[in-house]
Design a protein around this motif. Structure first.
Motif, short mmCIF file in Angstrom:
data_model
loop_
_atom_site.label_atom_id
_atom_site.label_comp_id
_atom_site.label_asym_id
_atom_site.label_seq_id
_atom_site.Cartn_x
_atom_site.Cartn_y
_atom_site.Cartn_z
N LEU A 1 24.60 43.55 35.54
CA LEU A 1 24.86 42.83 36.78
C LEU A 1 24.18 41.47 36.83
N ALA A 2 23.31 41.20 35.88
CA ALA A 2 22.51 39.97 35.89
C ALA A 2 23.24 38.79 35.25
N ASN A 3 24.48 38.59 35.66
CA ASN A 3 25.27 37.47 35.15
C ASN A 3 26.22 37.04 36.26
N VAL A 4 26.32 35.75 36.50
CA VAL A 4 27.12 35.26 37.61
C VAL A 4 28.60 35.61 37.45
N ASN A 5 29.14 35.53 36.26
CA ASN A 5 30.56 35.87 36.07
C ASN A 5 30.83 37.34 36.34
N ARG A 6 29.93 38.20 35.89
CA ARG A 6 30.13 39.64 36.13
C ARG A 6 29.95 39.96 37.61
N LEU A 7 29.00 39.31 38.26
CA LEU A 7 28.83 39.52 39.70
C LEU A 7 30.05 39.04 40.47
N LEU A 8 30.59 37.89 40.09
CA LEU A 8 31.79 37.39 40.76
C LEU A 8 32.96 38.34 40.56
N LEU A 9 33.07 38.93 39.39
CA LEU A 9 34.12 39.91 39.14
C LEU A 9 33.93 41.14 40.03
N ILE A 10 32.70 41.61 40.13
CA ILE A 10 32.41 42.77 40.99
C ILE A 10 32.77 42.44 42.44
N TYR A 11 32.36 41.26 42.92
CA TYR A 11 32.72 40.85 44.28
C TYR A 11 34.22 40.79 44.46
N SER A 12 34.92 40.28 43.48
CA SER A 12 36.38 40.17 43.55
C SER A 12 37.02 41.55 43.67
N LEU A 13 36.58 42.49 42.83
CA LEU A 13 37.12 43.85 42.90
C LEU A 13 36.72 44.53 44.21
N ALA A 14 35.50 44.31 44.66
CA ALA A 14 35.01 44.94 45.89
C ALA A 14 35.69 44.39 47.14
N SER A 15 36.08 43.13 47.09
CA SER A 15 36.68 42.49 48.26
C SER A 15 38.11 42.97 48.53
N GLY A 16 38.70 43.60 47.53
CA GLY A 16 40.07 44.04 47.68
C GLY A 16 41.08 42.97 47.27
N GLU A 17 40.58 41.82 46.79
CA GLU A 17 41.49 40.78 46.29
C GLU A 17 42.37 41.35 45.20
N VAL A 18 41.77 42.17 44.35
CA VAL A 18 42.50 42.86 43.28
C VAL A 18 41.95 44.28 43.19
N ASP A 19 42.80 45.23 42.78
CA ASP A 19 42.37 46.61 42.60
C ASP A 19 41.94 46.88 41.16
N LYS A 20 42.51 46.08 40.28
CA LYS A 20 42.24 46.22 38.85
C LYS A 20 42.40 44.84 38.24
N ILE A 21 41.84 44.68 37.04
CA ILE A 21 41.94 43.37 36.41
C ILE A 21 42.02 43.53 34.90
N SER A 22 42.76 42.67 34.28
CA SER A 22 42.87 42.65 32.82
C SER A 22 42.03 41.48 32.29
N VAL A 23 41.83 41.45 30.99
CA VAL A 23 41.10 40.35 30.36
C VAL A 23 41.81 39.03 30.66
N THR A 24 43.12 39.02 30.54
CA THR A 24 43.91 37.80 30.78
C THR A 24 43.73 37.31 32.21
N GLU A 25 43.79 38.22 33.18
CA GLU A 25 43.64 37.84 34.59
C GLU A 25 42.22 37.33 34.87
N MET A 26 41.24 38.02 34.32
CA MET A 26 39.86 37.58 34.54
C MET A 26 39.65 36.20 33.95
N SER A 27 40.17 35.98 32.76
CA SER A 27 40.04 34.69 32.09
C SER A 27 40.66 33.58 32.95
N ARG A 28 41.88 33.81 33.41
CA ARG A 28 42.59 32.82 34.21
C ARG A 28 41.91 32.59 35.57
N ASN A 29 41.56 33.67 36.25
CA ASN A 29 40.96 33.56 37.59
C ASN A 29 39.58 32.91 37.59
#
Length: 124
Positions: A23-51
């Motif tokens: 959890l000690a990385n800004v990109n991973r924390l942003l991903l966790i926030y994104s999944l937790a917010s309901g913006e997305v339910d799941k994510i692929s490598v391609t989507e994470m890269s683009r987003n």
């Protein structure tokens, strides 16, 4: 009472070290926030890269770290692998973090009462 030298406490501590490092990385924390917010339910490598504006290899590494820490689980759907929260593991981690902070706050409160009690005696 918490026994610091117990085998189970040591094992739980080592596991939580991996989780907290994940959890000690800004990109991973942003991903966790994104999944937790309901913006997305799941994510692929391609989507994470683009987003997130990072390379696919970087996104893949971040997702791998979160998967290894059992924060996310991976499931293949068609040509893509999607990552979602690993709810049972996250509940376990939440309990451990809550327990740790509860113990710490209890100790702080105990020390604060001691200081107040000491101050009252000193002023008399």
């Amino acid at each position: 009472m918490l026994r610091i030298n117990s085998r189970s406490t040591l094992e739980a501590t080592e596991e939580m070290e991996e989780v907290l490092k994940a959890l000690a990385n800004v990109n991973r924390l942003l991903l966790i926030y994104s999944l937790a917010s309901g913006e997305v339910d799941k994510i692929s490598v391609t989507e994470m890269s683009r987003n997130m504006g990072i390379t696919q290899p970087a996104a893949s590494q971040h997702l791998k770290i979160l998967r290894n820490a059992k924060i996310l689980i991976a499931k293949k759907e068609g040509n893509y692998i999607y990552y979602r929260f690993n709810e049972p593991s996250m509940r376990k981690y939440q309990k451990r973090i809550d327990f740790l902070f509860s113990c710490a706050f209890a100790r702080c409160n105990q020390m604060e009462r001691s200081k107040c009690h000491y101050s009252e005696k000193k002023e008399e």
